[in-house]
Enzyme design. Sequence first.
Site, PDB file in Angstrom:
ATOM      1  N   ARG B  81      51.135 -27.940 -85.816  1.00 31.94           N
ATOM      2  CA  ARG B  81      51.995 -27.013 -85.110  1.00 31.94           C
ATOM      3  C   ARG B  81      53.289 -28.187 -84.358  1.00 31.94           C
ATOM      4  O   ARG B  81      52.999 -29.277 -84.574  1.00 31.94           O
ATOM      5  CB  ARG B  81      51.249 -26.357 -84.138  1.00 31.94           C
ATOM      6  CG  ARG B  81      50.689 -27.267 -82.826  1.00 31.94           C
ATOM      7  CD  ARG B  81      50.568 -26.655 -81.490  1.00 31.94           C
ATOM      8  NE  ARG B  81      49.891 -27.380 -80.702  1.00 31.94           N
ATOM      9  CZ  ARG B  81      50.308 -28.311 -79.923  1.00 31.94           C
ATOM     10  NH1 ARG B  81      51.373 -28.930 -80.216  1.00 31.94           N
ATOM     11  NH2 ARG B  81      49.495 -29.116 -79.115  1.00 31.94           N
ATOM     12  N   GLY B  82      54.230 -27.421 -84.136  1.00 32.15           N
ATOM     13  CA  GLY B  82      55.137 -28.107 -83.441  1.00 32.15           C
ATOM     14  C   GLY B  82      54.671 -28.502 -82.010  1.00 32.15           C
ATOM     15  O   GLY B  82      53.561 -28.083 -81.576  1.00 32.15           O
ATOM     16  N   CYS B 180      52.815 -31.573 -72.862  1.00 31.22           N
ATOM     17  CA  CYS B 180      54.051 -31.514 -73.656  1.00 31.22           C
ATOM     18  C   CYS B 180      55.120 -32.629 -73.710  1.00 31.22           C
ATOM     19  O   CYS B 180      56.135 -32.444 -73.764  1.00 31.22           O
ATOM     20  CB  CYS B 180      54.885 -29.952 -73.281  1.00 31.22           C
ATOM     21  SG  CYS B 180      53.710 -28.598 -73.202  1.00 31.22           S
TER      22      CYS B 180
END
Lengths: 163, 241
Positions: B81-82, B180
Amino acid sequence: MALRLWASSAANALKISSSGARAAPAYSISRYFSTVLDGLKYSSSHEWVKHDGSVATVGITDHAQDSLGELVYVELPNVGTQVSQGEAFGNVESVKATSDVNSPISGEIVEVNAALKDTAVLINKSPYDDGWMIKVKPSNPSELDALLDSDKYTKHCEEEHAH
Amino acid sequence: MSGGARRVLEAWKLGLVRYGDALRLQERLVADRRASRVSDLVLSLQHPPTYTLGKRRTDHNLLLPEVELRGLGAEIHRTERGGDVTFHGPRQAVLYPILSLRTIGLGARRYVEGLESAMIEVAALYGVKARPGAAGETGVWVGDRKIGAIGVRISSGFTCHGLAFNIDPDLGYFKHIVPCGIADKEVTSLRREAAVELPPDEAIHDQLVQSLARTFFFSDVEVKDESECADMVCLSAATQS
């Protein structure tokens, strides 16, 4: 003649013309304001291909880069990899999503755009020129016939938006 | 929008699912969706404690060695995934929409904005004012505190992975990563931010699904609950050993 001059200066203003003695490519603006260049072929998944003799250059369209948003990372395969029409050869990551990029033609990859490793945003800034992704030696040039020309691609984009 | 046409989003409520099992299920469902064997659907679930990395393999954002993270009872997965590193765990609502972007008429960026707005809408139900991230920041924030994360993969116009919304997970797990890849920002939860009492998690999952359906112009949600889905998950798990 006037139209070509207009297109050429507009193309320059949008920084989509190339270097060298080649005339700036003619282009059209779709109703949705993304640029579509004449002289290229397009896939329905928003990749373009330019066939120049024995080598075909591939990238994603202005419509595609706009719908992805700013790109932060590009994953490209190694030179020598075989690609097939319609199959993913790499992917691009915007701030929020990773999207596959499909090859519009089959063949062997002879060059990849190394500049994208550090500057993925080149694809956003110059999707048809500096943001090219791979160069392929086509194994079956007649595959290009199955692709969309600029008019059909423009229509395709407009239809996709008509939801 | 075509007038009056019924567009159904199926919601598969899966309960607690291990990350690897959910991944394999998504792979199957994306293939099924491509072949039109299933319609647009969203998986609604929670994970046991799990750290995940995105395509860019930002291992430097794991602040403890893997063996220590496992010692805390967490799994670690590297995915396609990104997005950067994140944590999933119980009491965090995870939604994986498997949608055809072509059908909903959106590009990647607007799809992700839709996921953000679904989380913002649900937070607002509890009086919590959330907002999308600033330029270059993903997810959903309350002030400077992150309440929801997003990581999406798109293959030929079909989506997988999705969003994670903190209802009341153990926020201590987030201390061992740079969530993140954004340092110096706290992670928060609906429990911390809301002044009102929260209903059971299931209600919040349902609200997220409804909000997603509205955001992407579905007219109906059809729910499939655990008993109907359990065999699908087991099938994916079994075929992968």
